[in-house]
Motif scaffolding. Structure first.
Motif, PDB file in Angstrom:
ATOM      1  N   TYR A  20       0.131   0.092  -7.140  1.00 41.10           N
ATOM      2  CA  TYR A  20      -0.850  -0.663  -7.923  1.00 41.10           C
ATOM      3  C   TYR A  20      -0.122  -1.735  -8.709  1.00 41.10           C
ATOM      4  O   TYR A  20       0.924  -1.490  -9.311  1.00 41.10           O
ATOM      5  CB  TYR A  20      -1.603   0.244  -8.898  1.00 41.10           C
ATOM      6  CG  TYR A  20      -2.462  -0.531  -9.873  1.00 41.10           C
ATOM      7  CD1 TYR A  20      -3.632  -1.158  -9.450  1.00 41.10           C
ATOM      8  CD2 TYR A  20      -2.102  -0.659 -11.208  1.00 41.10           C
ATOM      9  CE1 TYR A  20      -4.415  -1.886 -10.333  1.00 41.10           C
ATOM     10  CE2 TYR A  20      -2.882  -1.383 -12.102  1.00 41.10           C
ATOM     11  CZ  TYR A  20      -4.038  -2.001 -11.657  1.00 41.10           C
ATOM     12  OH  TYR A  20      -4.804  -2.723 -12.526  1.00 41.10           O
ATOM     13  N   ARG A  47      -1.001  -5.783 -10.842  1.00 43.82           N
ATOM     14  CA  ARG A  47      -1.909  -6.857 -11.218  1.00 43.82           C
ATOM     15  C   ARG A  47      -1.287  -8.167 -10.768  1.00 43.82           C
ATOM     16  O   ARG A  47      -0.157  -8.478 -11.116  1.00 43.82           O
ATOM     17  CB  ARG A  47      -2.111  -6.871 -12.735  1.00 43.82           C
ATOM     18  CG  ARG A  47      -2.923  -5.736 -13.288  1.00 43.82           C
ATOM     19  CD  ARG A  47      -4.278  -6.159 -13.789  1.00 43.82           C
ATOM     20  NE  ARG A  47      -4.266  -7.383 -14.562  1.00 43.82           N
ATOM     21  CZ  ARG A  47      -4.289  -7.440 -15.896  1.00 43.82           C
ATOM     22  NH1 ARG A  47      -4.331  -6.327 -16.602  1.00 43.82           N
ATOM     23  NH2 ARG A  47      -4.291  -8.593 -16.510  1.00 43.82           N
ATOM     24  N   THR A  51      -1.110  -0.649  -1.191  1.00 42.76           N
ATOM     25  CA  THR A  51      -0.978  -1.179  -2.542  1.00 42.76           C
ATOM     26  C   THR A  51      -2.304  -1.808  -2.938  1.00 42.76           C
ATOM     27  O   THR A  51      -2.840  -2.639  -2.216  1.00 42.76           O
ATOM     28  CB  THR A  51       0.160  -2.220  -2.618  1.00 42.76           C
ATOM     29  OG1 THR A  51       1.395  -1.561  -2.313  1.00 42.76           O
ATOM     30  CG2 THR A  51       0.260  -2.829  -4.004  1.00 42.76           C
ATOM     31  N   VAL A  52      -2.825  -1.388  -4.070  1.00 41.78           N
ATOM     32  CA  VAL A  52      -4.061  -1.926  -4.618  1.00 41.78           C
ATOM     33  C   VAL A  52      -3.676  -3.051  -5.567  1.00 41.78           C
ATOM     34  O   VAL A  52      -2.839  -2.858  -6.453  1.00 41.78           O
ATOM     35  CB  VAL A  52      -4.857  -0.836  -5.361  1.00 41.78           C
ATOM     36  CG1 VAL A  52      -6.092  -1.417  -6.014  1.00 41.78           C
ATOM     37  CG2 VAL A  52      -5.216   0.299  -4.412  1.00 41.78           C
ATOM     38  N   PRO A  59     -10.828  -2.280 -13.863  1.00 42.70           N
ATOM     39  CA  PRO A  59      -9.762  -1.981 -12.904  1.00 42.70           C
ATOM     40  C   PRO A  59      -9.303  -0.523 -12.914  1.00 42.70           C
ATOM     41  O   PRO A  59      -9.011   0.035 -11.853  1.00 42.70           O
ATOM     42  CB  PRO A  59      -8.630  -2.923 -13.315  1.00 42.70           C
ATOM     43  CG  PRO A  59      -8.902  -3.257 -14.737  1.00 42.70           C
ATOM     44  CD  PRO A  59     -10.396  -3.230 -14.882  1.00 42.70           C
ATOM     45  N   ARG A  69     -11.864   1.563 -11.040  1.00 36.70           N
ATOM     46  CA  ARG A  69     -11.785   1.280  -9.601  1.00 36.70           C
ATOM     47  C   ARG A  69     -10.538   1.904  -8.969  1.00 36.70           C
ATOM     48  O   ARG A  69     -10.597   2.462  -7.879  1.00 36.70           O
ATOM     49  CB  ARG A  69     -11.798  -0.226  -9.351  1.00 36.70           C
ATOM     50  CG  ARG A  69     -13.145  -0.831  -9.625  1.00 36.70           C
ATOM     51  CD  ARG A  69     -13.135  -2.317  -9.419  1.00 36.70           C
ATOM     52  NE  ARG A  69     -14.452  -2.853  -9.686  1.00 36.70           N
ATOM     53  CZ  ARG A  69     -14.939  -3.911  -9.102  1.00 36.70           C
ATOM     54  NH1 ARG A  69     -14.216  -4.581  -8.226  1.00 36.70           N
ATOM     55  NH2 ARG A  69     -16.143  -4.341  -9.385  1.00 36.70           N
ATOM     56  N   LEU A  70      -9.405   1.812  -9.680  1.00 39.16           N
ATOM     57  CA  LEU A  70      -8.178   2.431  -9.179  1.00 39.16           C
ATOM     58  C   LEU A  70      -8.363   3.944  -9.071  1.00 39.16           C
ATOM     59  O   LEU A  70      -7.946   4.564  -8.087  1.00 39.16           O
ATOM     60  CB  LEU A  70      -6.994   2.087 -10.087  1.00 39.16           C
ATOM     61  CG  LEU A  70      -5.652   2.685  -9.693  1.00 39.16           C
ATOM     62  CD1 LEU A  70      -5.222   2.196  -8.306  1.00 39.16           C
ATOM     63  CD2 LEU A  70      -4.602   2.346 -10.746  1.00 39.16           C
ATOM     64  N   ALA A 112      -7.969   6.248  -5.722  1.00 37.84           N
ATOM     65  CA  ALA A 112      -7.065   7.403  -5.717  1.00 37.84           C
ATOM     66  C   ALA A 112      -7.807   8.681  -5.341  1.00 37.84           C
ATOM     67  O   ALA A 112      -7.303   9.490  -4.552  1.00 37.84           O
ATOM     68  CB  ALA A 112      -6.401   7.549  -7.092  1.00 37.84           C
ATOM     69  N   VAL A 123       0.191   7.418  -8.243  1.00 40.26           N
ATOM     70  CA  VAL A 123       0.064   5.964  -8.239  1.00 40.26           C
ATOM     71  C   VAL A 123       1.383   5.423  -8.758  1.00 40.26           C
ATOM     72  O   VAL A 123       1.875   5.865  -9.800  1.00 40.26           O
ATOM     73  CB  VAL A 123      -1.103   5.490  -9.132  1.00 40.26           C
ATOM     74  CG1 VAL A 123      -1.087   3.984  -9.297  1.00 40.26           C
ATOM     75  CG2 VAL A 123      -2.441   5.939  -8.552  1.00 40.26           C
ATOM     76  N   VAL A 157       3.439   2.114 -10.047  1.00 42.88           N
ATOM     77  CA  VAL A 157       3.235   0.780 -10.607  1.00 42.88           C
ATOM     78  C   VAL A 157       4.582   0.182 -10.992  1.00 42.88           C
ATOM     79  O   VAL A 157       5.518   0.909 -11.317  1.00 42.88           O
ATOM     80  CB  VAL A 157       2.303   0.801 -11.841  1.00 42.88           C
ATOM     81  CG1 VAL A 157       0.935   1.285 -11.478  1.00 42.88           C
ATOM     82  CG2 VAL A 157       2.870   1.626 -12.959  1.00 42.88           C
ATOM     83  N   ILE A 181      -6.541   7.726 -15.488  1.00 45.01           N
ATOM     84  CA  ILE A 181      -5.775   7.794 -14.235  1.00 45.01           C
ATOM     85  C   ILE A 181      -4.880   9.022 -14.228  1.00 45.01           C
ATOM     86  O   ILE A 181      -4.771   9.723 -13.221  1.00 45.01           O
ATOM     87  CB  ILE A 181      -4.939   6.509 -14.030  1.00 45.01           C
ATOM     88  CG1 ILE A 181      -5.849   5.299 -13.862  1.00 45.01           C
ATOM     89  CG2 ILE A 181      -3.994   6.638 -12.838  1.00 45.01           C
ATOM     90  CD1 ILE A 181      -6.697   5.319 -12.611  1.00 45.01           C
TER      91      ILE A 181
END
Length: 156
Positions: free
Chosen positions: A51, A53, A82-83, A92, A95-96, A100, A108, A110, A125
């Protein structure tokens, strides 16, 4: 079916005929990596999502994705995809979390905490999956008892 190891990310959509109730198994063979479609079973290796941004990664996105792939491999995870969200993405973290849950990943990964709003680990999360940061290298693990430890100064 065979894919070259140079593929940046393997998504479930990349494997023909793989549906949501099936999994993709990756095994190293003499000629590279072989991906085999199987029924809905637990994979031998834990799975992870990357993940990041896009507005934070900027021009360094390739480097960040390579570092996430490398850490996943070193820790024994199969990185499924990869999101990528931007600062314009609505909700976000929610949505993540949905991605998952739907992919039933274990973690996850990052590039760093700056990819989450407020530069902290979102409790929503961490309740679902382990969150692993590349820099600094750290793991925010789900508690086996189902009790979330203190995160960012707030109990959950």
């Amino acid at each position: 079916m065979r894919f070259r190891d140079q593929l940046s990310a393997i998504t479930l959509e990349d494997a023909p005929g793989v549906g949501p109730s099936q999994s993709v198994t990756r095994q190293e063979g003499r000629r590279g990596f072989e991906f085999e479609r199987t029924g809905a079973t637990m994979s031998e290796q834990p799975t992870a999502l990357g993940y990041r941004r896009s507005d934070i990664s900027g021009d360094h996105w390739r480097w960040e994705e390579q570092r996430m792939r490398s850490l996943a491999k070193r820790l024994g995870y199969t990185l499924l995809k990869t999101v990528v969200f931007s600062d314009k993405t609505d909700r976000p973290v929610e949505r993540l979390g949905n991605v998952a849950r739907n992919l039933k990943v274990d973690a996850v990964i990052v590039p760093g905490p700056q990819h989450f709003e407020g530069h902290g680990m979102p409790a929503d999360i961490v309740q679902i999956v382990d969150v692993i940061t590349v820099d600094p290298e750290s793991t925010y693990a789900r508690n086996a008892a189902g009790v979330l430890p203190e995160l960012n100064g707030a109990l959950r």
